[in-house]
Design a protein around this motif. Structure first.
Motif, short mmCIF file in Angstrom:
data_model
loop_
_atom_site.label_atom_id
_atom_site.label_comp_id
_atom_site.label_asym_id
_atom_site.label_seq_id
_atom_site.Cartn_x
_atom_site.Cartn_y
_atom_site.Cartn_z
N THR A 8 0.83 -1.21 0.00
CA THR A 8 0.00 0.00 0.00
C THR A 8 0.86 1.26 0.00
OG1 THR A 8 -1.76 -1.15 1.20
CG2 THR A 8 -1.79 1.25 1.25
N THR A 9 1.91 1.25 0.81
CA THR A 9 2.77 2.43 0.95
C THR A 9 3.56 2.69 -0.33
OG1 THR A 9 2.99 2.04 3.33
CG2 THR A 9 4.64 3.46 2.29
N MET A 10 4.15 1.65 -0.91
CA MET A 10 4.94 1.84 -2.12
C MET A 10 4.07 2.33 -3.27
SD MET A 10 7.94 -1.05 -2.26
CE MET A 10 6.83 -2.38 -2.69
N ARG A 11 2.89 1.76 -3.42
CA ARG A 11 1.99 2.20 -4.49
C ARG A 11 1.62 3.67 -4.30
NH1 ARG A 11 -3.19 3.38 -4.95
NH2 ARG A 11 -4.21 3.10 -6.98
N ARG A 12 1.22 4.05 -3.08
CA ARG A 12 0.80 5.43 -2.81
C ARG A 12 1.94 6.41 -3.07
NH1 ARG A 12 1.76 8.40 1.60
NH2 ARG A 12 2.24 6.58 2.92
N LEU A 13 3.13 6.10 -2.57
CA LEU A 13 4.25 7.02 -2.73
C LEU A 13 4.67 7.14 -4.19
CD1 LEU A 13 6.41 6.08 0.39
CD2 LEU A 13 5.03 8.15 0.06
N ALA A 14 4.59 6.05 -4.94
CA ALA A 14 4.93 6.11 -6.36
C ALA A 14 3.97 7.04 -7.11
CB ALA A 14 4.90 4.72 -6.97
N ASP A 99 9.56 7.85 -21.37
CA ASP A 99 9.98 6.54 -20.85
C ASP A 99 10.76 6.68 -19.55
OD1 ASP A 99 8.87 5.36 -23.04
OD2 ASP A 99 10.65 4.25 -23.64
N PHE A 100 10.17 7.30 -18.56
CA PHE A 100 10.82 7.42 -17.25
C PHE A 100 9.88 6.86 -16.19
CE2 PHE A 100 8.86 11.47 -18.45
CZ PHE A 100 7.98 11.70 -17.41
N THR A 101 10.49 6.42 -15.08
CA THR A 101 9.71 5.71 -14.08
C THR A 101 10.10 6.11 -12.66
OG1 THR A 101 11.31 3.90 -14.19
CG2 THR A 101 9.32 3.66 -15.51
N VAL A 102 9.17 5.88 -11.76
CA VAL A 102 9.41 5.94 -10.32
C VAL A 102 9.62 4.50 -9.85
CG1 VAL A 102 8.47 6.57 -8.07
CG2 VAL A 102 7.92 7.95 -10.10
N ASN A 103 10.68 4.26 -9.08
CA ASN A 103 11.03 2.91 -8.68
C ASN A 103 11.26 2.82 -7.18
OD1 ASN A 103 11.88 1.39 -11.45
ND2 ASN A 103 12.40 3.56 -11.53
N ILE A 104 10.52 1.91 -6.53
CA ILE A 104 10.68 1.66 -5.10
C ILE A 104 10.69 0.15 -4.92
CG2 ILE A 104 9.81 2.13 -2.78
CD1 ILE A 104 8.03 4.33 -4.01
N ALA A 105 11.66 -0.35 -4.17
CA ALA A 105 11.75 -1.80 -3.97
C ALA A 105 12.17 -2.12 -2.54
CB ALA A 105 12.74 -2.41 -4.95
N PRO A 112 15.42 -8.76 -4.40
CA PRO A 112 14.34 -7.78 -4.45
C PRO A 112 12.98 -8.48 -4.49
CG PRO A 112 15.42 -7.91 -6.59
CD PRO A 112 16.15 -8.83 -5.67
N VAL A 113 12.33 -8.59 -3.35
CA VAL A 113 11.13 -9.42 -3.22
C VAL A 113 9.84 -8.64 -3.47
CG1 VAL A 113 12.21 -11.10 -1.70
CG2 VAL A 113 11.09 -9.09 -0.71
N ARG A 114 9.88 -7.33 -3.35
CA ARG A 114 8.70 -6.51 -3.60
C ARG A 114 9.14 -5.24 -4.33
NH1 ARG A 114 7.33 -10.63 -1.72
NH2 ARG A 114 5.65 -11.11 -0.22
N GLY A 115 8.26 -4.74 -5.21
CA GLY A 115 8.64 -3.53 -5.92
C GLY A 115 7.47 -2.90 -6.65
N VAL A 116 7.63 -1.63 -6.96
CA VAL A 116 6.67 -0.90 -7.79
C VAL A 116 7.43 -0.11 -8.83
CG1 VAL A 116 6.59 1.02 -6.14
CG2 VAL A 116 4.76 0.77 -7.82
N VAL A 117 6.94 -0.15 -10.06
CA VAL A 117 7.46 0.66 -11.16
C VAL A 117 6.28 1.43 -11.73
CG1 VAL A 117 8.49 0.66 -13.46
CG2 VAL A 117 9.29 -0.97 -11.74
N MET A 125 1.30 1.33 -14.37
CA MET A 125 1.69 1.03 -12.99
C MET A 125 1.83 -0.48 -12.83
SD MET A 125 2.03 1.57 -9.66
CE MET A 125 1.36 3.14 -9.08
N PHE A 126 3.02 -0.91 -12.42
CA PHE A 126 3.30 -2.32 -12.20
C PHE A 126 3.76 -2.50 -10.75
CE2 PHE A 126 4.55 -0.87 -16.39
CZ PHE A 126 3.92 -1.75 -17.27
N TYR A 127 3.21 -3.49 -10.05
CA TYR A 127 3.69 -3.70 -8.69
C TYR A 127 3.40 -5.11 -8.21
CZ TYR A 127 -1.18 -2.58 -7.36
OH TYR A 127 -2.56 -2.54 -7.25
N THR A 128 4.18 -5.52 -7.22
CA THR A 128 3.95 -6.80 -6.56
C THR A 128 2.94 -6.61 -5.45
OG1 THR A 128 5.83 -6.35 -5.12
CG2 THR A 128 6.25 -7.70 -7.07
N ASP A 129 2.09 -7.63 -5.26
CA ASP A 129 1.14 -7.55 -4.16
C ASP A 129 1.77 -8.09 -2.88
OD1 ASP A 129 1.13 -10.32 -4.42
OD2 ASP A 129 -1.00 -10.50 -4.87
#
Length: 265
Positions: A8-14, A99-105, A112-117, A125-129
């Motif tokens: 939830t936090t990674m998605r919101r911050l991205a 073609d630029f992205t925000v990346n948090i992992a 790297p077990v969780r991430g959002v791009v 928006m791509f992310y792991t649940d």
């Protein structure tokens, strides 16, 4: 780690960082400066970094944080940590190519077990649940409401007609020479960590990178690809690409669907 809160936090911050980035991107002009390694940095990088870093430190104060824009964090020695590239593909941003992205992992024991791009200019928006599976959120993206999602899975590659994606800004002869070892039907270029995501969605089969990258460039895309059933290995010996290396520099690597028959370096 509470993976529900992390997701939830990674998605919101991205999304919040993406909105800040787009404010600057859509302005008539913005300053571009050179860092000590001659790579470009803009107010968008710095604003997104400040927002994401503050948000992560508030929710996860006891987890080490590594971010591209804070040199002091580059001396951290840890195998479990949060890692951020607030604006990957600054050259694409400066040239207004989208073609630029925000990346948090989140890296756990070197993986790297969780991430959002998040690609704000493309609204992808791509992310792991919370369980580590990867989804793309489709439709209108809202910060306070998760929209429709679709699960991602890498393609079953046809090794007689492979689809490759390579860097838009950093492709070189060595990369072309390696790609020529394969039977390639389609080759495309993309910027930033979107290349990992194109393999994760099944739009490409593999992505070789024979050039300099740092762990913050790759961790989120790597997590997204892992959650879709893909792999990322070192180019030289095809062992898994690990994180938490001294200085956070990566060796050359290959991101791919497991059905691709990898060729030797």
């Amino acid at each position: 780690m509470d993976y529900d809160t992390l997701t939830t936090t990674m998605r919101r911050l991205a999304l919040e960082a993406g909105a800040k980035i787009m404010e600057i991107y859509e302005a008539d002009d913005f300053d571009v400066r050179a860092k000590s390694d001659d790579s470009p940095v803009t107010a968008a990088d710095e604003a997104a970094d400040a927002l994401i870093s503050a948000g992560l430190r508030e929710v996860f104060p006891d987890v080490a944080l590594v971010t591209e824009e804070q040199a002091a964090s580059h001396g951290i020695d840890a195998s479990t940590f949060l890692i951020v590239d607030p604006l990957d593909g600054t050259k694409e941003f400066v040239q207004r190519r989208g073609d630029f992205t925000v990346n948090i992992a989140y890296v756990e024991d070197g993986i790297p077990v969780r991430g959002v791009v998040y690609a704000p200019a493309k609204q992808r928006m791509f992310y792991t649940d919370s369980k580590g599976f990867t989804f793309e959120e489709v439709g209108e993206l809202k910060i306070d409401e998760v929209g429709e999602t679709r699960p991602l899975k890498v393609a079953e590659a046809d090794n007689s007609a492979l689809r490759v994606v390579a860097s838009k800004s950093h492709r070189d002869q060595a990369t072309d020479d390696y790609i020529s070892k394969y039977e390639v039907e389609d080759a495309k270029s993309a910027g930033s960590s979107l290349k990992f995501c194109l393999v994760a969605t099944g739009e490409a089969d593999f992505y070789p990178r024979l050039g300099r990258t740092m762990e913050w460039d790759t961790a989120a895309g790597h997590a997204v690809l892992l959650g879709a059933g893909g792999h990322v290995v070192r180019f030289d010996d095809h062992t898994p690409l690990a994180y938490g290396k001294g200085g956070f520099a990566n060796p050359f690597f290959i991101a791919y669907a497991p059905s691709v028959d990898l060729k030797p370096a």
